[in-house]
Structures are given as structure tokens and as C-alpha cells.
Design a protein around this motif. Structure first.
Motif, short mmCIF file in Angstrom:
data_model
loop_
_atom_site.label_atom_id
_atom_site.label_comp_id
_atom_site.label_asym_id
_atom_site.label_seq_id
_atom_site.Cartn_x
_atom_site.Cartn_y
_atom_site.Cartn_z
N MET A 26 -1.59 -22.17 -67.01
CA MET A 26 -0.74 -23.93 -67.11
C MET A 26 -1.00 -23.85 -67.73
O MET A 26 -1.97 -23.98 -68.78
N ASP A 27 0.54 -24.91 -68.96
CA ASP A 27 0.27 -25.44 -70.02
C ASP A 27 0.04 -26.84 -69.76
O ASP A 27 -0.18 -27.54 -68.78
N TYR A 28 0.13 -27.73 -71.09
CA TYR A 28 -0.21 -29.09 -71.29
C TYR A 28 -1.63 -29.08 -70.21
O TYR A 28 -1.93 -29.88 -69.21
N ASP A 29 -2.79 -28.68 -70.97
CA ASP A 29 -3.91 -29.81 -70.40
C ASP A 29 -4.01 -28.90 -68.72
O ASP A 29 -4.10 -30.07 -68.30
N ASN A 30 -3.73 -27.90 -68.59
CA ASN A 30 -4.05 -27.90 -67.27
C ASN A 30 -3.53 -28.56 -66.10
O ASN A 30 -3.86 -28.75 -64.43
N GLY A 31 -2.14 -28.81 -66.22
CA GLY A 31 -1.83 -29.64 -65.01
C GLY A 31 -2.07 -31.80 -65.01
O GLY A 31 -2.61 -31.71 -63.90
N ASP A 32 -2.34 -32.53 -66.27
CA ASP A 32 -3.17 -33.30 -66.29
C ASP A 32 -2.04 -34.22 -65.97
O ASP A 32 -0.89 -34.69 -66.89
N LEU A 33 -1.90 -34.16 -64.15
CA LEU A 33 -0.49 -36.13 -64.30
C LEU A 33 -0.79 -36.76 -64.51
O LEU A 33 0.78 -37.87 -65.17
N TYR A 34 -2.00 -37.40 -64.62
CA TYR A 34 -2.03 -38.63 -65.14
C TYR A 34 -1.64 -38.62 -67.22
O TYR A 34 -0.85 -39.85 -67.24
N GLU A 35 -1.88 -37.92 -67.45
CA GLU A 35 -1.79 -37.92 -68.98
C GLU A 35 0.38 -37.38 -69.33
O GLU A 35 0.71 -38.17 -70.05
N ALA A 36 0.93 -36.79 -68.49
CA ALA A 36 2.38 -36.47 -67.52
C ALA A 36 2.93 -37.97 -68.00
O ALA A 36 4.02 -38.20 -68.44
N GLN A 37 2.66 -38.47 -66.82
CA GLN A 37 3.00 -40.37 -66.94
C GLN A 37 2.65 -40.97 -67.72
O GLN A 37 3.02 -41.97 -68.04
N GLU A 38 1.62 -40.93 -68.24
CA GLU A 38 1.35 -41.66 -69.48
C GLU A 38 2.20 -41.42 -70.61
O GLU A 38 2.86 -42.57 -71.47
N ILE A 39 2.73 -40.20 -70.71
CA ILE A 39 4.20 -40.20 -71.82
C ILE A 39 4.75 -40.42 -71.57
O ILE A 39 6.04 -41.31 -72.25
N TYR A 40 5.42 -39.91 -69.32
CA TYR A 40 7.09 -40.64 -69.69
C TYR A 40 7.23 -41.80 -69.55
O TYR A 40 8.17 -42.18 -69.66
N GLU A 41 6.23 -43.11 -69.00
CA GLU A 41 6.37 -44.20 -69.23
C GLU A 41 6.42 -44.66 -70.78
O GLU A 41 7.48 -45.84 -70.91
N HIS A 42 5.86 -44.21 -71.49
CA HIS A 42 5.48 -44.85 -73.13
C HIS A 42 6.81 -44.40 -73.53
O HIS A 42 7.73 -44.94 -74.74
N ASN A 43 7.59 -42.99 -73.70
CA ASN A 43 8.53 -42.14 -74.24
C ASN A 43 9.49 -42.06 -73.43
O ASN A 43 10.84 -42.24 -73.73
N GLY A 44 9.72 -42.71 -72.24
CA GLY A 44 10.99 -41.55 -71.22
C GLY A 44 11.19 -40.68 -70.90
O GLY A 44 11.86 -40.39 -70.66
N HIS A 45 10.43 -39.72 -71.55
CA HIS A 45 10.22 -38.69 -71.65
C HIS A 45 9.30 -38.06 -71.74
O HIS A 45 9.15 -38.15 -72.15
N VAL A 46 9.04 -36.71 -70.11
CA VAL A 46 8.11 -35.84 -70.85
C VAL A 46 8.92 -34.84 -70.53
O VAL A 46 9.47 -34.15 -69.46
N ASP A 47 7.97 -33.42 -71.36
CA ASP A 47 8.46 -32.20 -71.40
C ASP A 47 7.76 -31.41 -69.76
O ASP A 47 6.90 -31.53 -69.94
N GLY A 48 8.87 -30.90 -69.19
CA GLY A 48 7.85 -30.50 -68.01
C GLY A 48 7.10 -28.89 -67.75
O GLY A 48 7.31 -28.43 -69.20
N ASN A 49 6.45 -28.85 -67.12
CA ASN A 49 5.04 -27.78 -67.51
C ASN A 49 5.61 -26.82 -66.80
O ASN A 49 5.63 -27.14 -65.24
N HIS A 50 4.83 -25.63 -66.78
CA HIS A 50 4.41 -24.38 -66.27
C HIS A 50 3.80 -24.00 -65.14
O HIS A 50 2.55 -23.74 -65.80
N LEU A 51 3.60 -23.37 -64.24
CA LEU A 51 2.73 -23.06 -63.34
C LEU A 51 3.73 -21.10 -63.11
O LEU A 51 4.26 -21.74 -62.94
#
Length: 213
Positions: A26-51
């Protein structure tokens, strides 16, 4: 030597747990959902990760679910010939549980529900014995999110790892001053302590529990 094109991801690890045939990357921190949520809430966008799921020994690489912007995929778990994982769709406020059939090499949606059912994605993760979605915050609570919703009080030094019928198994650690661990067994409905075992419990590949003390 086998070449695996993982589109820039340069590490993999075994799918948790009970299989020696399947690995994941996986990319970005092994699927850290909380970090992705924080990025989305702060920026209004987050890149999707890959599994990517990788089969040993033939090195077959499978992407069971396509990456999508503003979606985040969590760490997979293995149980009974299937690999399960969750995907969080932030704009749609939706959590979906997917299941990949290792024999048929097909992926299907197992269930979905509102992201609003949980406080946030902090420590939101699947466990495989049996398949259970939990969230454990820093406030001394354990939320069983799926398949049956419940919240119980636990110690802040406890972490959930296994469920059997009406019993929840949690690891508790101490530093007093030496480090030691014990296993706390709680009632799934009330959270009351049923028993405390010294040491730790390991789940073996066949699902058997080994008590180490």
C-alpha cells in the motif's frame, strides 16, 4: 528474480493473518485512514491510495479495488480463504467493507454504512477472528462498529485483538517499573471483566489460541 510493478511502492508485508501465500503493498502510511480523513477535511481533497495483493510463489499482482480520489483503503486481513478490507468514501460519508475471494480472484461488496456512525477514522480497523470492524480511541472506549454495534469502557492501556462468542480479548500492558503484559477477557455486551490471564495470547495460523506466560 521476479519483477513486480507496484507503481513505485517498494515494500510489501504478509496479509494479517493465517496465510503464507498472500502479501499486500500500500502507499501512504500503509492505509492510515485517519490521516487521509484529516487531509480531506483540511484540504477538501485527498489522493486515493492503492492496495495491491501479491500471491506467492507466482508473484501475481492484483488490485482488488481501483484507487479513487477522496477515498481511502484500509489494511487488509485474511480469514477463511478470503481477504477483507474497508474503503472510506469521504464525500459520500460512506464506509464499505469489501471481500476478495482468494480462490476465485473476485472482489465483492460485503456491507456498507455511514461514516457518521463512528466519531472518526482513528484506529478504525478490521479484525479477522471473526470478521469485525472496531474503533479504539484515546478515551478508554472500544467501539464495535460492525457487524453488531456496541461501545464498552476499557482501560487506556488495553488494546483489542480477538473476539470469541461473548468474550472480547484485550492486551493490557504495565510499566511498574518493569514492563509486563496480561490478557483481559471482557463480556462483549457489558464490558465487565470475565478473567485476567498473565502474559500474552498468540493467534496461530489455524485460529488456535496459544497462551504465553
Amino acid at each position: 528474480m521476479k519483477d513486480l510493478n507496484l507503481h513505485g511502492i517498494t515494500f510489501m508485508r504478509p496479509v494479517r493473518e493465517g496465510t503464507s501465500e498472500w502479501y499486500y503493498a500500500m502507499d501512504y502510511d500503509n492505509g492510515d485512514l485517519y490521516e487521509a480523513q484529516e487531509i480531506y477535511e483540511h484540504n477538501g481533497h485527498v489522493d486515493g491510495n492503492h492496495l495491491y495483493l501479491i500471491h506467492y510463489p507466482d508473484a501475481t499482482v492484483i488490485e482488488p479495488l481501483s484507487s479513487c480520489s477522496n477515498n481511502a483503503i484500509g489494511e487488509p486481513v485474511y480469514h477463511d480463504g478470503k481477504i477483507s478490507f474497508i474503503s472510506v468514501d469521504f464525500p459520500s460519508d460512506l464506509i464499505t467493507i469489501y471481500q476478495f475471494d482468494c480462490e476465485k480472484r473476485t472482489c465483492k461488496e460485503l456491507d456498507s454504512f455511514s461514516l457518521s456512525d463512528v466519531k472518526d477514522c482513528f484506529n478504525l480497523r478490521l479484525f479477522e477472528h471473526p470478521l469485525t470492524l472496531t474503533r479504539q480511541g484515546n478515551d478508554g472506549t472500544l467501539e464495535i462498529v460492525w457487524p453488531k454495534k456496541n461501545t464498552i469502557k476499557i482501560s487506556e492501556k488495553e488494546s483489542f485483538f480477538y473476539m470469541e462468542e461473548n468474550r472480547l480479548y484485550l492486551n493490557r500492558w504495565y510499566e511498574d517499573p518493569d514492563y509486563r503484559e496480561e490478557t483481559v477477557v471482557r463480556d462483549i455486551e457489558t464490558g465487565d471483566v470475565i478473567e485476567i490471564l498473565p502474559g500474552d495470547i498468540h493467534i496461530m495460523p489455524n485460529g488456535e489460541l496459544w497462551h504465553l506466560y
